[in-house]
Design a protein around this motif. Sequence first.
Motif, mmCIF file in Angstrom:
data_model
loop_
_atom_site.group_PDB
_atom_site.id
_atom_site.type_symbol
_atom_site.label_atom_id
_atom_site.label_comp_id
_atom_site.label_asym_id
_atom_site.label_seq_id
_atom_site.Cartn_x
_atom_site.Cartn_y
_atom_site.Cartn_z
ATOM 1 N N VAL A 86 -4.238 2.406 2.966
ATOM 2 C CA VAL A 86 -3.873 2.010 4.324
ATOM 3 C C VAL A 86 -3.347 3.208 5.108
ATOM 4 C CG1 VAL A 86 -2.259 0.618 5.653
ATOM 5 C CG2 VAL A 86 -3.472 -0.403 3.731
ATOM 6 N N GLY A 87 -2.504 4.022 4.489
ATOM 7 C CA GLY A 87 -2.002 5.202 5.171
ATOM 8 C C GLY A 87 -3.100 6.183 5.502
ATOM 9 N N LYS A 88 -4.055 6.355 4.570
ATOM 10 C CA LYS A 88 -5.178 7.259 4.823
ATOM 11 C C LYS A 88 -6.066 6.732 5.942
ATOM 12 C CE LYS A 88 -6.903 11.182 3.377
ATOM 13 N NZ LYS A 88 -7.441 11.318 2.025
ATOM 14 N N ALA A 89 -6.222 5.412 6.018
ATOM 15 C CA ALA A 89 -7.026 4.812 7.085
ATOM 16 C C ALA A 89 -6.445 5.127 8.450
ATOM 17 C CB ALA A 89 -7.122 3.301 6.887
ATOM 18 N N ALA A 90 -5.129 5.055 8.597
ATOM 19 C CA ALA A 90 -4.495 5.373 9.882
ATOM 20 C C ALA A 90 -4.763 6.824 10.276
ATOM 21 C CB ALA A 90 -2.987 5.113 9.798
ATOM 22 N N ARG A 91 -4.725 7.714 9.296
ATOM 23 C CA ARG A 91 -4.941 9.131 9.597
ATOM 24 C C ARG A 91 -6.394 9.423 9.970
ATOM 25 N NH1 ARG A 91 -1.248 9.255 5.328
ATOM 26 N NH2 ARG A 91 -2.815 9.688 3.712
ATOM 27 N N VAL A 92 -7.334 8.810 9.270
ATOM 28 C CA VAL A 92 -8.733 9.078 9.584
ATOM 29 C C VAL A 92 -9.124 8.451 10.918
ATOM 30 C CG1 VAL A 92 -9.793 7.075 8.432
ATOM 31 C CG2 VAL A 92 -11.027 9.235 8.553
ATOM 32 N N LEU A 93 -8.494 7.345 11.292
ATOM 33 C CA LEU A 93 -8.764 6.747 12.606
ATOM 34 C C LEU A 93 -8.301 7.662 13.733
ATOM 35 C CD1 LEU A 93 -7.964 2.989 11.965
ATOM 36 C CD2 LEU A 93 -10.170 3.966 12.618
ATOM 37 N N SER A 94 -7.158 8.317 13.553
ATOM 38 C CA SER A 94 -6.714 9.296 14.553
ATOM 39 C C SER A 94 -7.726 10.421 14.682
ATOM 40 C CB SER A 94 -5.348 9.880 14.158
ATOM 41 O OG SER A 94 -4.309 8.942 14.346
ATOM 42 N N LEU A 95 -8.213 10.881 13.554
ATOM 43 C CA LEU A 95 -9.152 12.001 13.532
ATOM 44 C C LEU A 95 -10.447 11.667 14.261
ATOM 45 C CD1 LEU A 95 -10.071 14.781 12.344
ATOM 46 C CD2 LEU A 95 -10.861 13.512 10.342
#
Length: 347
Positions: A112-121
């Motif tokens: 879930v944390g990685k998903a938030a970061r890749v969405l920003s990217l």
Amino acid sequence: MTLPTLTERERAVLAAVIDSFIRTAAPAGSRRIGKEYALGVSPATIRNTMADLERKGLLTHPYTSAGRLPTDLAYRYYVDALMRWGSIRQRDRATIERELADADTGGVEDLVGKAARVLSLLTGELGLAVGPTLATATLERLELVPLSSEKVLLVFTIESGVVRTVYVDVTTRVPRETLQAVSRALNERLAGSAISEIQATLHERLGDLSFNNRGAQELMNIFVHSGPDIFDWARREREIHLGSAAALTEQPEFTTSQRLRDLLLLTERRELLASVLGDRGGSDGPHVTIGAEHGQPELDDLTIVTANYVVGSLQGTVGVIGPTRMPYDKVVSIVDWTSDLLTRLTP
């Protein structure tokens, strides 16, 4: 919300104005629209159509002679009636799959944390994700670990690999074998039930348990009398993960120091974000709220796009937050794909 009725020409002009503003962040005039979009009508006709759209609340203009800007209602009309809900680009899909595959072994929260970061990217907005609501989760097992003569650590393992810990104060050191005996008794009575059900029926489940060992009985008394509070984290917790806000700072909406401060303050308002996102839990598919639709003045200039993912019997939310001037078709497709992938990757 009831959308206004538009003619085909009004729909075409509105779509062109929105597209132009999303790309350039500048008000769109009739000459630019006529030059850049093949609408088949003169600039004068486009200007008159823009005036009609303004009277219907879909366009506005900052100055008398300036071009038009879309209103929140225009974006709502675009999302509901004009936007093509297309598929995600292959390169974006590959990036999401690669980034989340790296986190696959770290459990739900790592994903879930990685998903938030890749969405920003990928979107250039502020990615966000909310962990699954744990009140309805099933307790798989409970372990008691000695820390000192005054503290015992309770380790709760919940479905889908989620782990939570709680510290409990005790009056004397409890031997490890005693803790293991209490753990076995607790697991026999509690494991396999939902956290909310355990809270509601804890006294009935544990009230008849007794031990000859003083330390074991003390621990059991703590559970019987304080157990609902020990499990309270599951009721109040909706952990929010945020991606990087750096991409937003490069957008024209956040070039002033005050707007940038407001953005940074918003990222610290986890309780506000949790409240807004908590209202979206029951929706199917991508969910878009724009400006004043959030019901929070701090979000009046922003859009939130989310979609739900499912972990076993649990549900969480993933999405982005950014200015209302947003490439909605791209963002919605990326958020939707990410939620589907999270559902497939989580156990």
